[in-house]
Structure formats: C-alpha cells, structure tokens
Design a protein around this motif. Structure first.
Motif, PDB file in Angstrom:
ATOM      1  N   ARG A  79      49.494  22.892  25.553  1.00  0.00           N
ATOM      2  CA  ARG A  79      50.225  21.699  25.989  1.00  0.00           C
ATOM      3  C   ARG A  79      50.568  20.748  24.850  1.00  0.00           C
ATOM      4  O   ARG A  79      51.401  19.854  25.030  1.00  0.00           O
ATOM      5  N   VAL A  80      49.933  20.908  23.668  1.00  0.00           N
ATOM      6  CA  VAL A  80      50.268  19.996  22.560  1.00  0.00           C
ATOM      7  C   VAL A  80      51.251  20.604  21.568  1.00  0.00           C
ATOM      8  O   VAL A  80      51.759  19.893  20.703  1.00  0.00           O
ATOM      9  N   VAL A 104      51.277  26.589  31.305  1.00  0.00           N
ATOM     10  CA  VAL A 104      50.120  27.212  30.669  1.00  0.00           C
ATOM     11  C   VAL A 104      49.770  28.481  31.427  1.00  0.00           C
ATOM     12  O   VAL A 104      50.199  28.688  32.559  1.00  0.00           O
ATOM     13  N   GLU A 105      48.978  29.343  30.787  1.00  0.00           N
ATOM     14  CA  GLU A 105      48.605  30.607  31.412  1.00  0.00           C
ATOM     15  C   GLU A 105      47.669  30.380  32.599  1.00  0.00           C
ATOM     16  O   GLU A 105      46.948  29.395  32.671  1.00  0.00           O
ATOM     17  N   LEU A 116      42.081  17.408  37.585  1.00  0.00           N
ATOM     18  CA  LEU A 116      43.369  18.102  37.458  1.00  0.00           C
ATOM     19  C   LEU A 116      44.421  17.248  36.766  1.00  0.00           C
ATOM     20  O   LEU A 116      45.430  17.789  36.288  1.00  0.00           O
ATOM     21  N   GLU A 117      44.217  15.938  36.706  1.00  0.00           N
ATOM     22  CA  GLU A 117      45.223  15.064  36.106  1.00  0.00           C
ATOM     23  C   GLU A 117      45.410  15.327  34.629  1.00  0.00           C
ATOM     24  O   GLU A 117      46.496  15.117  34.089  1.00  0.00           O
ATOM     25  N   ARG A 118      44.361  15.794  33.930  1.00  0.00           N
ATOM     26  CA  ARG A 118      44.506  16.047  32.499  1.00  0.00           C
ATOM     27  C   ARG A 118      44.169  17.486  32.109  1.00  0.00           C
ATOM     28  O   ARG A 118      44.426  17.894  30.992  1.00  0.00           O
ATOM     29  N   ASN A 119      43.584  18.250  33.005  1.00  0.00           N
ATOM     30  CA  ASN A 119      43.189  19.617  32.670  1.00  0.00           C
ATOM     31  C   ASN A 119      44.162  20.591  33.329  1.00  0.00           C
ATOM     32  O   ASN A 119      43.956  21.039  34.454  1.00  0.00           O
ATOM     33  N   LEU A 120      45.244  20.912  32.623  1.00  0.00           N
ATOM     34  CA  LEU A 120      46.308  21.726  33.219  1.00  0.00           C
ATOM     35  C   LEU A 120      45.885  23.156  33.494  1.00  0.00           C
ATOM     36  O   LEU A 120      46.462  23.822  34.362  1.00  0.00           O
TER      37      LEU A 120
END
Length: 671
Positions: free
Chosen positions: A162-163, A377-378, A414-418
């Motif tokens: 994500r970065v 993301v996977e 879930l807000e930051r852990n995709l």
C-alpha cells in the motif's frame, strides 16, 4: 555537436560474454542513472559505476499515478525524491535508516538516540522486527528525500503493497552473505510491477563471510526471473555497512560515510512527475490516530496544491463522494511532522480534519476532482476464530469482555490493516478473522490483550478455494538454512508435511545448506518449533506465499496429545509430582486451574485427564516427616507457541495477564 567516448564497466560474469564496446555517444545534460545505449550494444548486467553523461530520455509513467486530466502540463520536482526501503527480514533496513538519519544531522550531537529509532512500537522493539510502515525525511544538498521504512516479514506484505504508490523508486537492501531471500523476491516483484527504479544496496558488507559478487549476480538473476525491463535490470549497486554508516561503489573501497548512497539516490531515483496546474488528487495510503487531532490521512499529493482550511472532496472509484475540510496540514521534516500552510504536488503529507477517511480513498478538488484507482493487496491465506471468553476465570483480568467490545475492536482494525478481513461467525459472539499468516494475526491478538481485551481464539485454518470443482489450497515457498549435520532431520520433517523440494545449495562457508521447499500452508502451522527442536535451535525458516495448488491430502501436525485438568482448584506439588510422569507440564504449584484446561503435553497420542489439584491426605499414619518434592521446570509457552500447539478441538484463552489453553467445550459435547 560535441562527441565523447564513454566506457561502461560492469560486474564480470562467467555466464555472459561481454558485448563489443560502444565507440561514442551523443552527450546531453546529465540525466538519470542509466545510459541510453542502443539495444544492440546494451549489456543486461548490473553496474557498480555509472557515467554521469546520459542521453535525454522521457520519464517513465509510474504505475498507479493519476491519469492526466484536461491539458494540464506535466512537470517534475527537482527538489524532492520519494523512496521506500524494502528487503527481507533482518537484512538491515531499519539500521540503515538510523545511519541515514544520523548523517543527515537529524539529531543533535549530544542527543541520546536509541537503536532502530524507526521501530517505535513496543512490539516491534520486543520482537526485533518492523511491523508498520513509517515515514521520515532527510535533506541532502538541498534535496528533500522522503523515506518510507517497510516491514520485511512476509506476513506484513500488505504494508509494503500500500505504500509503493507513494514513491518513485526503492532501495532494495540485500544481505552480503544470504543474498536474495523469499521476501526479497516478493517486494522486488511489487516494485517492478509499479515500474519503480531500483537501487540495490548490498548491506552488512563488513561481515567476514561476505560474498558480494555472488549476491549481485543472484540479485540480477532475480530481476531476469521477474521479467524486469532492460532499464530496471541496469540497476545501480551500492555496498554498505548500515551499522557503521559507510557506503561505496565497490566492496573494497568504502567511503567514511553514506555519501555514495545519497548520491546514488539523487542520481538514480526519478524526480516526481506531477501535474502542477491539474486538479487536486491525493491517494490516502496510510492512516494514524491522534487523541487531539483525530484521524490523520497520509499520502502522496499527485496533482494540484493542497492548502490548510481548504474544502475538498473525498471519493473512491465506485462510491458516492462526500465533502470534507482540511483542518491541519503537515509534511515530514527530519524525524517529525511539521505544520505547513500548503503542500505542492510530488510531496508526501499528512492531512487532518476528516475523521471518516479510509485508506484507498482519494482527496480531490471539490469541483473538478476525480478519484484515483484504489489500493489493491493480495488476499489473506489463514483464518482464525475470535470469540468471547467462556472460561470460569472470565472477567478476572480483562477490561473488555463482551461481544460488542470484541466486534468494535476487530472492525476498527480494518480501517488501517488492508490485508486483514473480518466476518461474522456462526454465533453472535464469534468472529472469523483472516490474515496473511499466523504472525499477522498474532500481532493483532497481542495488541488487543495489551489494550485490556479478554477473549478466546481457535486454531489457525487455511483458506481454500474451489475452482472448476477442484479443491485448491495455498502453497508457500519455505527456505530453511540448516547446518549439514541436522539436514536429515529437517528434510524428514518437511517431507511429512507434504513438502516438495525445489532446490538445495550450499549457503556460505559456515557449512550450512539452504533448502527450498514448496509446501502447503497447512504444513507450516507448528513447523517452526519442530524445526528448531530438530536442529538444536540452529535452523532459520523463512516463508513466502507462492500460489494456490491442488489439495495435498491429509497431514498430521502433532503426534502428542494434551494433559487436561480433571477439576477446578489450585495445583499442588503432590499432584504435579505424579502428573509429570505422564508428560511435560505447563503449570507450577499454587496455580489456579479449571476443568478442561490444558496443563501439559501428553507423552503419547491422545488426551489424558489428570488431577493436578489432589492434596496429600493428612492422617496419623502419614504424620512422618515430609519428603522433599522435586519438580521439573514447567514449560513456558508464548502466544505464538500456543497458537501453533492447539488442535481442532482446543482454544487459547487470552487475557491481559495470562495465556491459557483449554479444550473447546462445544466440540467436546458433540463427541
């Protein structure tokens, strides 16, 4: 037009013949890292030294960058570079960033700075690994270099994915002895898919057993395997010692500082390509939370200019847009966030004022802005069940014990852990949490127990797929470094778990062998401890997700059963003396236990119910002097060990103070 002869020097290779030398090239203004040589004369080898002259070339369009809107002019920012540092775990990324920060005079000369300053999380410092991606910046010769330190463990690959859309290039750090490892392949594959420029840093070059030529050649072959372009294969190589803060363009000639590395970044990492006059576009790649400022959105500004107090539109490609306002605006300067009034395109910034913003959303111009493609993301490969604590000890140690508390905390993650997913389970108090691996989920569990949550978790299960009527399961590539004398035991373990050997080669001069296996993810659960036991703690296991394949069949991960407490009470030395003859114990005298709690490992297959609370009868017949009771030291299992140990009918009880294992009463009743 001026002419000049250019000599290209590369790393010698016995595998490829050197091409005929280029006679001359047209000179232009100094350009990017690689020379534009005619294809017939181009040599696909990494270079350790670059000529400063280059043909003028177009800046490549970075994957994931915004589509030009209207006729806004394309431009580049010469005063900014955006890079991510990626590598396999323990190859020295964070230590290298420490040295870069020190030499850029981020800290005062008399300031006390701890090691691995970027690993600010308590769990990161305890485990010695990077878990979350973090931003910082330095200034070198008037150019601001935004640096993103990323995790090296495969379970946190979502942090890397994500970065990568925030940067134009990456520093690929590779150990000078180990060379490219499984996670090196993963992060490099993602960087090449984005079209990023790559600078290879051969780190730990001061190790006595360093083999830089082998490492560079192996890295180049990895580029070829991943279908890198000719320009990407023509990477710059820098040799460094992160802990000593030295770097150079050859392993024998290191400078006294990291100057050659900084120069390589300025020369080889492209300048950000922006639409200065275009409509505002910023993709949110990360979020943080502050007690006073609320949620903070972090991302790279792709186009336009963002100002403090500005009204913007928050949108995604498929959802309705909503309006928000920028209350505060920050940029990264040295090791802190600095408030600013405006940010120009090409820079990485932090935005406050929108408490409902999510990762993957776009901050765009209020009138003409359009959303950017969201972050993908996977998919996760392992699932675990989270449920409320139902043991007799519920509520003794935890602060949050209800299903509502548990549900709110999981969905907030879930807000930051995709890379994580949460689903409702069969009952109202059960939730299914999916992640990249057991470590990915274990970090969440550890954070929750430190926050005061009390709950139970089930054994990890792999996420299977059914395609065209065939059952498929996830497979991973396992790389095991093991001394030769223990290789037989390790090979036998991997074979029992349906592993298929892919490669075997000598790894360095220390007499170790590198084994590569393709193995079902099911077979990896509990494997790490088994390999450490078989190798007397000298083997190193690394894994990375490979693909989905056909079902490998049934396999057994544990040969021994459990010792289960027979009744509630407090353990006694008298009872434990008899119990330890049945196996290895987890408990010690004076410890409270309950019926169904797992108190040890049975020495044979199958479970055994034992009484660990039995007291010695105090009658006149036994009034003689007490004999001294000698008990074995109980096993101390960590959270990771407990998760790997439990079977299908067992649970782990997690509280802020204790970690216990027990039999699942629901499954026991069915039996």
């Amino acid at each position: 037009m001026q002419m000049q002869t250019l000599t290209l020097r590369g790393v010698p290779s016995a595998r490829r013949a050197a091409p005929p030398p280029a006679s001359s090239a047209h000179l232009a203004a100094p350009g990017p890292c690689a020379l534009r040589v005619p294809r017939s004369l181009r040599r696909r080898r990494p270079r350790t030294l670059r000529a400063s002259a280059s043909l003028e070339q177009e800046v490549k369009e970075v994957a994931g960058s915004p589509v030009p809107s209207g006729k806004s002019c394309q431009a580049t920012r010469r005063d900014v570079r955006n890079i991510a540092i990626v590598a396999h775990v323990d190859h020295g990324k964070t230590t290298l960033v420490d040295s870069m920060l020190r030499q850029a005079k981020v800290f005062r000369d008399n300031q006390v700075v701890q090691e691995r300053i970027m690993d600010s999380n308590d769990l990161e410092r305890e485990r010695g690994i990077t878990i979350l991606s973090k931003n910082t910046s330095i200034t070198y010769k008037g150019t601001k270099i935004n640096i993103i330190d990323t995790p090296g463990h495969s379970d946190f690959g979502g942090e890397v994915e994500r970065v990568l859309n925030m940067v134009e290039g990456v520093l690929l750090v590779v150990d000078s002895v180990e060379g490219p490892m499984p996670q090196t392949r993963f992060v490099l594959k993602k960087a090449l898919e984005f079209g990023h420029a790559v600078v290879v840093v051969v780190n730990k070059i001061d190790r006595p057993t360093a083999r830089p030529e082998f490492v560079v050649n192996s890295t180049f072959e990895l580029f070829i395997e991943l279908n890198a372009t000719d320009e990407q294969c023509d990477f710059q190589t820098v040799y460094a010692s992160g802990i000593k803060g030295k770097a150079g363009l050859s392993p024998e000639n290191l400078a006294d500082d990291l100057g050659p590395l900084f120069e390589a970044i300025l020369r080889c990492i492209p300048e950000p390509r922006i639409e200065k006059d275009g409509a505002l576009q910023m993709l949110v790649s990360n979020t943080e939370y502050d007690e006073h400022k609320g949620r903070i959105a972090i991302g790279r500004l792709h186009a336009g200019e963002l100002q403090r107090g500005m009204e913007v539109k928050v949108c995604t490609p498929d959802d309705a847009c909503r309006v928000g306002k920028v209350s505060e605006l920050f940029v990264y300067q040295n090791f802190s966030r600095v408030p600013v009034e405006s940010v120009s395109a090409g820079d990485i910034c932090a935005v406050c004022g929108m408490n409902d913003i999510m990762i993957g959303e776009t901050i765009a111009d209020k009138i003409t802005g359009t959303p950017l493609p969201t972050i993908k993301v996977e998919e996760p490969t392992v699932r675990m069940s989270f449920s409320i604590n139902t043991s007799p000890f519920v509520g003794r140690e935890g602060k949050y014990v209800t299903s509502r508390n548990l549900r709110d905390r999981l969905y907030r993650e879930l807000e930051r852990n995709l890379a994580m997913k949460v689903e409702d389970g069969e009952t109202a108090d059960t939730f299914l949490v999916s992640g990249r691996g057991t470590l990915h989920l274990t970090i969440l569990i550890e954070n929750m127990r430190r926050e005061g949550y009390e709950f139970m978790i089930g054994p990890p299960k792999v996420i299977n797929k059914t395609v065209d009527g065939k059952l498929l399961e996830p497979y991973e590539i396992a790389a095991v470094e093991v001394p030769e004398e223990y290789m037989g035991s390790v090979v036998e373990l991997l074979g029992k778990r349906r592993g298929q050997m892919v490669n075997m080669e000598a790894s360095g001069p220390e007499g170790t062998t590198l084994l590569k296996y393709k193995i079902p993810t099911r077979g990896l659960i509990g494997l790490r401890n088994a390999i450490l036991t078989a190798s007397r703690g000298r083997a190193i296991l690394n894994t990375i997700f490979d693909s989905y394949g056909s079902w490998a069949g049934d396999l057994s991960s544990r040969d021994q059963g459990s010792l289960v407490a027979f009744e509630d009470g407090s353990t006694t030395s008298y009872a434990l003396l008899n119990a330890q003859e049945r196996g290895l114990l987890f408990v010690q005298p004076g410890q409270d236990v309950y019926k169904g709690q797992i108190v040890g490992i049975h020495q044979r297959p199958g479970d055994l119910a034992i009484n660990v609370c039995k007291k010695k009868a105090a009658t006149n017949v036994r009034s003689n002097k007490e004999t001294t009771v000698v008990l074995d030291e109980p096993l101390s299992y960590s959270l990771d060990d407990c998760i790997e140990f439990i079977q299908e009918d067992e649970l782990v009880e997690v509280t802020p103070s204790s970690i216990r294992m027990c039999k699942n009463p629901k499954i026991s009743k069915k039996k």
